[in-house]
Design a protein around this motif. Structure first.
Motif, short mmCIF file in Angstrom:
data_model
loop_
_atom_site.label_atom_id
_atom_site.label_comp_id
_atom_site.label_asym_id
_atom_site.label_seq_id
_atom_site.Cartn_x
_atom_site.Cartn_y
_atom_site.Cartn_z
N ALA A 81 0.94 -1.33 -0.09
CA ALA A 81 0.01 0.06 -0.02
C ALA A 81 0.84 1.24 0.11
CB ALA A 81 -0.94 -0.14 1.22
N GLY A 85 0.88 4.10 -2.88
CA GLY A 85 0.47 5.58 -2.55
C GLY A 85 1.61 6.49 -2.66
N GLY A 89 1.97 9.28 -5.47
CA GLY A 89 1.40 10.41 -5.15
C GLY A 89 3.10 11.52 -5.15
N TYR A 115 -8.93 14.70 -2.00
CA TYR A 115 -8.66 14.72 -0.74
C TYR A 115 -9.42 15.08 0.26
CZ TYR A 115 -5.14 15.89 3.10
OH TYR A 115 -4.46 15.80 4.16
N GLY A 119 -10.01 9.24 3.43
CA GLY A 119 -9.17 8.05 2.86
C GLY A 119 -9.90 6.72 2.96
N GLY A 142 -3.53 1.82 -0.94
CA GLY A 142 -2.63 2.58 -1.51
C GLY A 142 -3.28 3.62 -2.35
N ILE A 143 -4.44 3.31 -3.10
CA ILE A 143 -4.76 4.57 -4.04
C ILE A 143 -5.53 5.65 -3.02
CG2 ILE A 143 -6.63 5.01 -5.58
CD1 ILE A 143 -6.38 2.27 -6.97
N SER A 144 -6.11 5.36 -1.78
CA SER A 144 -6.57 6.27 -1.00
C SER A 144 -5.70 7.24 -0.44
CB SER A 144 -7.48 5.64 -0.15
OG SER A 144 -6.69 4.79 0.99
N THR A 145 -4.21 6.69 -0.43
CA THR A 145 -3.31 7.41 0.27
C THR A 145 -2.60 8.39 -0.83
OG1 THR A 145 -1.69 5.68 0.03
CG2 THR A 145 -2.80 5.85 2.29
N ILE A 146 -2.88 8.05 -2.16
CA ILE A 146 -2.22 9.27 -3.11
C ILE A 146 -2.44 10.62 -3.00
CG2 ILE A 146 -2.25 9.57 -5.55
CD1 ILE A 146 -2.50 6.70 -6.32
N GLY A 199 2.48 7.16 7.06
CA GLY A 199 1.64 6.65 5.91
C GLY A 199 1.90 5.03 6.13
N ALA A 203 -1.68 2.91 6.51
CA ALA A 203 -2.07 2.00 5.78
C ALA A 203 -2.52 0.74 6.35
CB ALA A 203 -0.90 1.56 4.73
#
Length: 275
Positions: A81, A85, A89, A115, A119, A142-146, A199, A203
């Motif tokens: 993840a 991310g 990012g 944002y 997330g 992972g995508i949600s933390t980008i 992060g 995750a």
């Protein structure tokens, strides 16, 4: 030595926890006395004892073995993840911060839009769309933390590109790719390392939350969030089924936060001055 420990106690303590958990994850098959999904390894719902340090669950599976094997899954989930991310990012933030065209506005408006949503809500929507599984949960987290990593990278790049060393690179004729990779990226890395450590814990928490809701790791995978979900039905008569997975998540998140705070203080002179 005493002065060093007093100054960096939090970092040493957090790093010690991470080293221990990392060794447990690495040597899980050799540490665990049983396989993670071995049924009737002991009596059903046996409390913690010398034979079963973390007790057993409703199927007689050794909880110590399941928590130990779960450390490997947790490390795997957090790493994948974070790579997704942080990698995506950083690329988006670097491109948006360097560009002076419409690309900057477009990328940052998309990032701002994403944002604005929590997330975990983004991760839930993605998992609901692509289906519940451990692999899909890793991708979704992972995508949600980008957006978070993209905003951090963008902010640092904006500051760095206003410094004289960046102008000197442009004067000598360095191309865009060279300016981003060899001039901006090395100066962005310290900030990315700090937010990356924080992060990682985010995750792990998000993946555990998805597994707890049944959208992440599926039975009989011994992921810590899934172990919490399995144990909630026995909270009153077998609390150890939730105590030990929950304590494991707590220790990992605490360790990464302590290390992240220490690195933030090290890289930021203002934090050292406040201390």
């Amino acid at each position: 030595m005493a002065k060093f420990l007093s100054r960096y106690f939090n970092a040493v303590f957090g790093l010690s926890i991470l080293v221990v958990i990392g060794l447990v994850a690495l040597f899980a098959p050799h540490i665990a006395p049983y396989e993670a999904d071995r049924i009737f390894a002991g009596p059903r719902l046996s409390p913690p004892s010398a034979a079963y340090p973390f007790g057993t669950d409703a199927l007689g599976r050794d909880m110590f073995s399941r928590v130990v094997h779960g450390a490997r899954l947790t490390a795997y989930v957090g790493t994948i993840a974070l790579v997704i991310g942080l990698g995506a990012g950083a690329v988006v933030g670097l491109a948006a911060g360097y560009s002076r065209t419409w690309l900057r506005g477009f990328l940052m408006r998309v990032i701002d839009l994403l944002y604005s949503f929590p997330g975990l809500l983004i991760a839930l929507a993605l998992v609901a769309f692509i289906g519940p599984s451990l692999e899909n949960a890793m991708i979704a987290v992972g995508i949600s933390t980008i957006p978070f990593f993209a905003r951090v990278t963008y902010s640092v790049v904006i500051v760095e590109r206003a410094k004289p060393y960046f102008d000197s690179g442009r004067v000598i004729g360095a191309g865009s790719l060279r300016l981003m990779v060899f001039y901006l990226l090395p100066n962005v890395l310290p900030a990315l390392i700090v937010v990356g450590s924080l992060g990682f814990s985010t995750a792990i928490l998000a993946a555990a939350g998805l597994s707890f809701l049944g959208l992440g790791a599926q039975p009989p995978a011994p992921e810590w969030g899934a172990l919490l979900a399995d144990g909630r039905s026995y909270m009153t008569n077998a609390p150890w089924l939730m105590i030990f997975p929950g304590l494991s998540i707590f220790l990992v998140v605490l360790a990464f936060n302590l290390v992240g705070d220490a690195m933030s203080e090290h890289f930021d002179p203002r934090q050292r001055w406040k201390r």
